[in-house]
Scaffold this active site. Structure first.
Site, short mmCIF file in Angstrom:
data_model
loop_
_atom_site.label_atom_id
_atom_site.label_comp_id
_atom_site.label_asym_id
_atom_site.label_seq_id
_atom_site.Cartn_x
_atom_site.Cartn_y
_atom_site.Cartn_z
N GLU B 387 0.84 -1.23 0.00
CA GLU B 387 0.00 0.00 0.00
C GLU B 387 0.86 1.26 0.00
OE1 GLU B 387 -2.89 -1.60 -1.02
OE2 GLU B 387 -3.68 0.26 -0.18
C1 FAD Z 1 3.35 -9.77 0.71
C2 FAD Z 1 3.03 -8.75 -0.33
C3 FAD Z 1 1.73 -8.51 -0.67
C4 FAD Z 1 1.42 -7.58 -1.64
N1 FAD Z 1 0.11 -7.42 -2.02
C5 FAD Z 1 -0.16 -6.66 -3.09
C6 FAD Z 1 -1.47 -6.62 -3.63
O1 FAD Z 1 -2.40 -7.23 -3.10
N2 FAD Z 1 -1.69 -5.90 -4.76
C7 FAD Z 1 -0.68 -5.21 -5.36
O2 FAD Z 1 -0.94 -4.58 -6.37
N3 FAD Z 1 0.57 -5.20 -4.86
C8 FAD Z 1 0.86 -5.92 -3.75
N4 FAD Z 1 2.14 -5.94 -3.27
C9 FAD Z 1 3.16 -5.18 -3.92
C10 FAD Z 1 3.65 -3.97 -3.14
O3 FAD Z 1 2.65 -2.98 -3.10
C11 FAD Z 1 4.94 -3.49 -3.81
O4 FAD Z 1 5.92 -4.44 -3.55
C12 FAD Z 1 5.37 -2.13 -3.31
O5 FAD Z 1 4.49 -1.16 -3.81
C13 FAD Z 1 6.79 -1.77 -3.72
O6 FAD Z 1 7.02 -1.99 -5.06
P1 FAD Z 1 8.29 -2.83 -5.53
O7 FAD Z 1 8.32 -4.06 -4.75
O8 FAD Z 1 8.26 -2.93 -6.99
O9 FAD Z 1 9.53 -1.95 -5.07
P2 FAD Z 1 10.17 -0.74 -5.89
O10 FAD Z 1 9.12 0.12 -6.41
O11 FAD Z 1 11.15 -1.31 -6.85
O12 FAD Z 1 10.93 0.02 -4.73
C14 FAD Z 1 12.23 -0.37 -4.25
C15 FAD Z 1 12.68 0.64 -3.20
O13 FAD Z 1 12.77 1.94 -3.81
C16 FAD Z 1 12.00 2.87 -3.08
N5 FAD Z 1 11.44 3.84 -4.00
C17 FAD Z 1 10.69 3.60 -5.09
N6 FAD Z 1 10.33 4.74 -5.69
C18 FAD Z 1 10.85 5.74 -4.96
C19 FAD Z 1 10.84 7.17 -5.06
N7 FAD Z 1 10.19 7.79 -6.03
N8 FAD Z 1 11.49 7.87 -4.13
C20 FAD Z 1 12.15 7.25 -3.13
N9 FAD Z 1 12.21 5.93 -2.98
C21 FAD Z 1 11.56 5.18 -3.89
C22 FAD Z 1 10.94 2.04 -2.41
O14 FAD Z 1 10.42 2.71 -1.27
C23 FAD Z 1 11.70 0.81 -2.06
O15 FAD Z 1 12.40 1.02 -0.87
C24 FAD Z 1 2.45 -6.85 -2.27
C25 FAD Z 1 3.77 -7.07 -1.89
C26 FAD Z 1 4.07 -8.00 -0.94
C27 FAD Z 1 5.51 -8.23 -0.60
#
Ligand code: FAD
Lengths: 363, 410
Positions: B387
């Site tokens: 989220e």
């Molecule tokens: C157990 C689990 C359940 C989930 N359930 C759902 C679900 O039901 N539906 C769904 O759609 N998604 C779901 N997710 C996905 C989750 O919302 C994403 O993993 C999350 O939004 C982060 O995206 P990412 O993993 O691609 O990380 P990335 O976007 O690659 O981020 C990597 C790091 O970079 C940082 N970062 C990214 N952009 C910026 C910025 N602009 N400025 C500063 N820092 C930044 C992030 O904070 C993070 O620390 C789930 C994930 C998990 C692990």
């Protein structure tokens, strides 16, 4: 029902205090701190807002009912203007509120009207003591029953306007409990010492006060012979200073937001850099969260609940918030934050005082 | 008028939820942590029946029925429910049938007909689930601007293609029950965010398959899956929002983003529940050993453990009040984007800090799998990730207080 919105009356109060804080307190703050003196007429103007008067019932010279929540809201707005002068304006509350809360009917009728019905006068409290491990639950200033009087011995620190005080509410340990005593000034056994020199709130004149075998009649003990419950009084002091801390912190945040949008590095406003933007977001979040904690404690106090723990936690949170926010405000300004032309260093000095200065405000 | 009085109807709900958390969740929390991917049917069936009787649902399938008189408390009640059930077990809570993140999206973006049609599956005989799929393999935080899953109109149908990952309860929604998944797809890849829309894909729709079950650090009772969409056809009416893309106008998209104003405080509430579980447990262990925490002392008189507990309590309570304020605003129909993100930022921080400290303070006991502390430590971290990560929610708060657009601060 939960609600996080001040009512109409509270909104009007906040607006009035905000106007005064902006137009008077903030304008005077810098020079007052440098010179160690509040400009003439400043306190009187704040007193006329009637914040304290509105929380004292008519029977005792006021025109309202005490609401700790309203008091906290006023403290927030006042603290936003300037901590030292806010404490000066609110000073008579440190005398009147404990009397209202813990006094006998006779004490309330006798002691409150002279405070409330007159212009601002230094009715003060002697609370803090000059020791690193000062703890309100174990005052080192002691009262001892001696026949039909109490004998008071000890030393207090940070007593505002002690040199000019009309009357003083002195807190002292009695049989292992903290109790309060109404002490007239200029009596034998009471010595007003040097003016305090503190890191912050320099505009508020404060003094050491010594008591040596000061004789106090029985009827001057708050609550009469049976005394009073110190807990709700301490809690009022804790939420009051916590409310002021919100004001100080909010002042710092409000100041650095536009600064960060204006100040550029490598052609970009620093606010567009995440390490600055995230600090700002954290400052705002912290203030919002801790503010609610204080409100809750204040609301519980109004509801007549025991808030010994809640008020303590609210002040703990407020102390950390104030330090974190004011420190980061200096950081956002960089070297400029260290220069006394900007107010952030003053707020940082004042911010550190929050946990120490409990007892200097009451709502 | 500022008030912290808990409404009687919410109090009743909390009593019931506490019973469920203590009796249906805590006793099996460890088992389902150690048996990842096993489905907690006892809990699911019980909750399905219980909620049918209460006429409420777990996360967002509320207001389906007629509106009642009196103040709106729906989001506040949910925050309390989620906090308590997550105190019971946050992994199990995510297996609660009858409306999850998918339902929240339908609530926020769907028309009245769509709400009726899609959410009615939850009121049937058997427990059903829903899910919300936004994240894709190449981007999470950058969503929804970077959505690559496409939806192409073909007569009275939309044809979906793409891959979604990390979908919470996706398996339960599509395989274990007749539920649905809300899929975010673009109807105009050249339009960026403005072209992104939520679509409802119901269980059994050809071309939609669950392709991977993740193994996780915590919340192991909850399934997290990948979903592949290959020429997956859904009826035209399964699109929520406008089928037109008006460039530079965020119509159709904006309503969808409102989902987060509702779900972020709820995720924050879940985080608070986990943090409270850990803190209460530490306090109880200390009490059993005769260690009493004194409140009221200046810091220089506190023992380290007292200071830790007092700091944790301060953090936790203030965070909970922030959550409460953000859901109260939602119920009062006040814009709450900033409060929702503040609550999420702080709850993510606080649950991680509290569970990390709790496990450290309790030494070998905290580290041992004989106790749930180490599990809560693992369960906690997800709250700082999904989220919107802590960073993304900080960005949202910062933009709001600075009055910046996404372009000025990203
Ligand atoms: C157990 C689990 C359940 C989930 N359930 C759902 C679900 O039901 N539906 C769904 O759609 N998604 C779901 N997710 C996905 C989750 O919302 C994403 O993993 C999350 O939004 C982060 O995206 P990412 O993993 O691609 O990380 P990335 O976007 O690659 O981020 C990597 C790091 O970079 C940082 N970062 C990214 N952009 C910026 C910025 N602009 N400025 C500063 N820092 C930044 C992030 O904070 C993070 O620390 C789930 C994930 C998990 C692990």
């Amino acid at each position: 029902m939960y609600s996080f919105e001040p009512d109409e009356e509270q909104r009007m109060l906040i607006e009035a205090v905000e106007r005064y804080a902006t137009n008077d307190l903030r304008v005077a703050a810098h020079d007052a701190d440098e010179e160690g003196e509040l400009p003439a007429g400043l306190i009187e103007k704040g007193w006329e807002l009637g914040v304290l008067q509105a929380s004292i019932p008519e029977a005792y010279g006021g025109f309202g009912e005490r609401s700790v929540v309203s008091g906290v809201l006023a403290a927030e707005a006042m603290g936003w203007g300037d901590l030292a002068s806010a404490m000066a304006v609110m000073l008579p509350a440190t005398y009147a509120i404990p009397i209202l809360v813990g006094g006998t009917e006779e004490q309330k009728t006798r002691l409150l009207p002279p405070v409330i019905e007159a212009e601002w006068k230094p009715y003060v409290a002697a609370f803090i003591e000059p020791s690193f491990d000062f703890y309100p639950g174990e005052m080192q200033t002691k009262a001892k029953k001696n026949g039909d009087i109490y004998l008071l011995n000890g030393e207090k620190a940070c007593v505002p306007f002690a040199d000019k005080a009309e009357s003083m509410l002195v807190y002292a340990g009695l049989d292992g409990q903290t109790q309060a005593f109404v002490v007239p000034t200029g009596v034998e056994g009471l010595t007003v010492g040097e003016r305090e020199k503190l890191m912050g709130i320099g505009a508020l004149p404060m003094y050491r006060v010594k008591f040596e075998d000061l004789e106090i009649p029985i009827e001057s003990r708050l609550g009469g012979e049976d005394g009073c419950d110190f807990n709700p009084i301490l809690a009022s002091a804790q939420v009051a200073i916590a409310g002021l801390a919100v004001g100080v912190s909010k002042a710092a945040l409000d100041y650095v937001l536009p600064y960060a949008k204006e100040r550029e590095v490598w052609g970009v406003p620093i606010a567009q850099k995440q390490s600055i933007a995230f600090m700002l977001a954290e400052m705002a979040t912290e203030i919002e969260a801790i503010r609610l904690l204080i409100w809750e404690a204040a609301w519980m106090l109004d509801a007549g609940k025991d808030v010994t723990k809640e008020a303590y936690l609210a002040l703990t949170g407020a102390s950390d918030m104030a330090m974190m926010v004011t420190d980061q405000a200096v950081q956002v300004l960089g070297g400029h934050g260290y220069i006394r032309e900007h107010p952030v260093e003053l707020w940082m000095r004042n911010g550190r005082g929050i946990p120490t200065l409990t007892g200097l405000a009451m709502v | 008028m500022i008030s912290f009085e808990m409404p009687e109807s919410i109090r009743k709900t909390t009593v019931l939820m506490e019973t469920i958390a203590e009796n249906m969740m805590r006793p099996v929390a460890r088992y389902f942590d150690e048996h990842e991917h096993e489905i907690p049917w006892d809990y699911i069936n019980f909750m399905h029946e219980a909620m049918k009787q209460m006429g409420v649902s777990s996360i967002a399938a509320k207001n389906v029925k007629k509106k009642k008189e009196g103040p709106r408390l729906g989001n506040q009640r949910q925050a309390f429910m989620l906090e308590i059930l997550s105190w019971g077990d946050s992994g199990l809570f995510l297996c609660t049938p009858g409306g999850g993140l998918g339902a929240a999206a339908v609530q926020a973006a769907g028309s009245p007909e769509q709400k009726e049609r899609f959410l009615s599956c939850h009121t049937g005989e058997k427990p059903t689930f829903d899910a919300m799929a936004l994240t894709e393999p190449h981007a999470g935080s950058a969503m929804p601007a970077e959505v690559r899953t496409t939806a192409v109109r073909d007569g009275d149908q939309w044809v979906l293609n793409g891959e979604k990952i990390f979908v919470t309860a996706g398996h339960k929604a599509l395989v274990d029950s007749d539920g649905f998944v809300v899929i975010w797809a673009t109807i105009d890849p050249s339009a960026g965010r403005a072209g992104v829309r939520p679509f409802v894909v119901e269980a059994g729709t050809p071309g939609c398959s669950v392709t991977k079950l993740e193994h996780k650090l915590g919340i192991r009772a909850s399934d997290t899956v990948s979903i592949l969409l290959q020429d997956c056809r859904v009826p035209f009416e399964n699109l929520m929002g406008s089928p037109e893309v008006v460039k530079d106008k965020k119509k159709g998209f904006k309503g969808a983003m409102a989902t987060f104003d509702a779900t972020r405080p709820l995720v924050a509430a879940m985080a608070v529940g986990v943090a409270r579980a850990a803190l209460e447990s530490v306090k109880q262990m200390l009490e059993e050993r005769g260690v009493e925490v004194q409140y009221g002392l200046p810091r220089n008189r506190l023992t380290n453990i007292e200071r830790e507990i007092i700091d944790m309590e301060t953090m936790l309570r203030s965070t909970w009040l922030l959550v409460l304020k953000s859901v109260w605003m939602l119920d009062e129909r006040k814009p709450n984007t900033i409060e929702a993100s503040m609550a999420k930022v702080r709850a993510g921080d606080v649950v991680v800090k509290i569970t990390q400290r709790a496990t450290e303070l309790m030494g070998p006991v905290g580290y041992s799998r004989e106790h749930l502390l180490e599990k809560w430590f693992r369960d906690a971290k997800i709250n700082d990730l999904y989220e919107g990560t802590g960073q993304i929610n900080r960005l949202i708060v910062a933009r709001r207080i600075l009055d910046y657009t996404r372009h000025e601060l990203s």
